[in-house]
Design a protein around this motif. Structure first.
Motif, PDB file in Angstrom:
ATOM      1  N   LEU A  80      -1.101  -5.740  14.092  1.00 46.09           N
ATOM      2  CA  LEU A  80      -2.358  -5.022  14.322  1.00 46.09           C
ATOM      3  C   LEU A  80      -2.899  -4.455  13.016  1.00 46.09           C
ATOM      4  CD1 LEU A  80      -1.864  -3.100  17.694  1.00 46.09           C
ATOM      5  CD2 LEU A  80      -3.650  -4.772  17.164  1.00 46.09           C
ATOM      6  N   ILE A  81      -2.009  -3.940  12.176  1.00 48.06           N
ATOM      7  CA  ILE A  81      -2.447  -3.394  10.889  1.00 48.06           C
ATOM      8  C   ILE A  81      -3.014  -4.509  10.012  1.00 48.06           C
ATOM      9  CG2 ILE A  81      -1.644  -2.342   8.744  1.00 48.06           C
ATOM     10  CD1 ILE A  81       0.368  -0.747  10.531  1.00 48.06           C
ATOM     11  N   GLU A  82      -2.355  -5.665   9.977  1.00 42.50           N
ATOM     12  CA  GLU A  82      -2.891  -6.785   9.197  1.00 42.50           C
ATOM     13  C   GLU A  82      -4.298  -7.160   9.677  1.00 42.50           C
ATOM     14  OE1 GLU A  82       0.877  -9.358   7.544  1.00 42.50           O
ATOM     15  OE2 GLU A  82      -0.104 -10.037   9.384  1.00 42.50           O
ATOM     16  N   THR A  83      -4.464  -7.232  10.988  1.00 40.32           N
ATOM     17  CA  THR A  83      -5.761  -7.601  11.556  1.00 40.32           C
ATOM     18  C   THR A  83      -6.812  -6.547  11.215  1.00 40.32           C
ATOM     19  OG1 THR A  83      -4.575  -8.660  13.375  1.00 40.32           O
ATOM     20  CG2 THR A  83      -6.927  -8.298  13.688  1.00 40.32           C
ATOM     21  N   LEU A 103       2.506   0.518   5.863  1.00 43.89           N
ATOM     22  CA  LEU A 103       1.805   1.303   6.873  1.00 43.89           C
ATOM     23  C   LEU A 103       2.484   1.284   8.237  1.00 43.89           C
ATOM     24  CD1 LEU A 103      -1.874   0.344   5.976  1.00 43.89           C
ATOM     25  CD2 LEU A 103      -0.772   2.565   5.631  1.00 43.89           C
ATOM     26  N   GLU A 104       3.210   0.204   8.565  1.00 45.79           N
ATOM     27  CA  GLU A 104       3.806   0.097   9.903  1.00 45.79           C
ATOM     28  C   GLU A 104       4.796   1.212  10.199  1.00 45.79           C
ATOM     29  OE1 GLU A 104       7.495  -3.024   9.199  1.00 45.79           O
ATOM     30  OE2 GLU A 104       5.485  -3.814   9.467  1.00 45.79           O
ATOM     31  N   HIS A 105       5.353   1.823   9.164  1.00 48.46           N
ATOM     32  CA  HIS A 105       6.331   2.887   9.365  1.00 48.46           C
ATOM     33  C   HIS A 105       5.713   4.282   9.314  1.00 48.46           C
ATOM     34  CE1 HIS A 105       9.557  -0.020   9.189  1.00 48.46           C
ATOM     35  NE2 HIS A 105       9.116  -0.461   8.027  1.00 48.46           N
ATOM     36  N   LEU A 111      -2.777   6.532  16.666  1.00 50.92           N
ATOM     37  CA  LEU A 111      -3.676   5.795  15.777  1.00 50.92           C
ATOM     38  C   LEU A 111      -3.566   4.301  16.032  1.00 50.92           C
ATOM     39  CD1 LEU A 111      -5.669   5.540  13.478  1.00 50.92           C
ATOM     40  CD2 LEU A 111      -3.760   5.777  11.854  1.00 50.92           C
ATOM     41  N   LEU A 112      -2.364   3.803  16.268  1.00 43.15           N
ATOM     42  CA  LEU A 112      -2.186   2.381  16.526  1.00 43.15           C
ATOM     43  C   LEU A 112      -2.987   1.944  17.752  1.00 43.15           C
ATOM     44  CD1 LEU A 112      -0.506  -0.097  15.461  1.00 43.15           C
ATOM     45  CD2 LEU A 112       0.982   0.330  17.420  1.00 43.15           C
ATOM     46  N   GLU A 113      -2.941   2.742  18.812  1.00 43.25           N
ATOM     47  CA  GLU A 113      -3.687   2.375  20.020  1.00 43.25           C
ATOM     48  C   GLU A 113      -5.193   2.444  19.784  1.00 43.25           C
ATOM     49  OE1 GLU A 113      -2.047   0.867  22.333  1.00 43.25           O
ATOM     50  OE2 GLU A 113      -0.320   1.326  21.081  1.00 43.25           O
TER      51      GLU A 113
END
Length: 211
Positions: A80-83, A103-105, A111-113
């Motif tokens: 999701l972060i890459e996208t 960023l994934e950690h 925020l992810l949702e």
């Protein structure tokens, strides 16, 4: 054990069987992670004790149900972060992997949702890898590796491996992108929109087409 190191192990094991069926061996895992086999053996034993993998000495490694759920969650974050970086910040597909690794950690679940919602709940990242949903499920269609596709095979580009940024740049320069309709001439040549496109030699093992 909640740690980036554990997540990296689980992600690597998960990745290994996304586009083929053979389970990863300890030596392969050590090679993928760039670690000594003894260090990998010790960590795999810890993961097995935690119920995250199943493994017998010198045999292949598989994720348990709990391990697969955790791996899917961190892979969901990464993809999701890459996208997000590509769509919202203008990153190219060869630039996003290392940024997402950091960023994934650090971003929150909330925020992810929000990112997922803003992007319209995408199912695939910029390289064509499936983004697990919040429950860990993914959607994939039947696929074939370019190296094994017969001459004349027609399909869409489903995925280009993000392992080598240089290859991604070469593929982009050749006009190969995820979703493109192509016809296989041979493992090094595709027909795209009537044009014959010669690919780097590494592409045969790094491009997946619809079956």
């Amino acid at each position: 054990m909640a740690s980036p190191a554990v997540d990296d192990y689980l992600k690597t094991i998960y990745h290994h069987t996304e586009w083929q069926t053979d389970r990863i061996t300890p030596s392969q895992l050590a090679g993928e992670l760039g670690l000594a086999p003894s260090s990998v053996t010790e960590m795999v034993q810890k993961l097995a004790t935690q119920g995250l993998v199943t493994h017998r000495p010198y045999g292949p490694i598989a994720l348990s149900e709990a391990g697969e759920h955790r791996a899917a969650a961190i892979i969901r974050r990464h993809r999701l972060i890459e996208t997000w970086l590509v769509r919202e910040f203008g990153y190219s597909w060869d630039e996003v992997h290392d940024e997402a690794e950091v960023l994934e950690h650090s971003i929150s679940d909330r925020l992810l949702e929000r990112i997922d919602e803003r992007l319209g709940y995408p199912r695939f990242d910029p390289h064509g890898d499936a983004i697990p949903d919040a429950s860990g499920h993914v959607h994939r269609e039947p696929f074939v590796l370019l190296a094994t596709a017969a001459p004349g095979h027609a399909g869409r580009v489903l995925r280009v491996s993000d392992r080598d940024p240089r290859l991604l740049r070469a593929m982009e320069a050749a006009g190969v992108s995820v979703g493109a309709d192509v016809t296989v001439t041979d493992a090094d040549t595709l027909r795209i929109g009537g044009d014959e496109v010669t690919l780097p030699a590494e592409a045969a093992g790094a491009v997946w087409l619809s079956a």
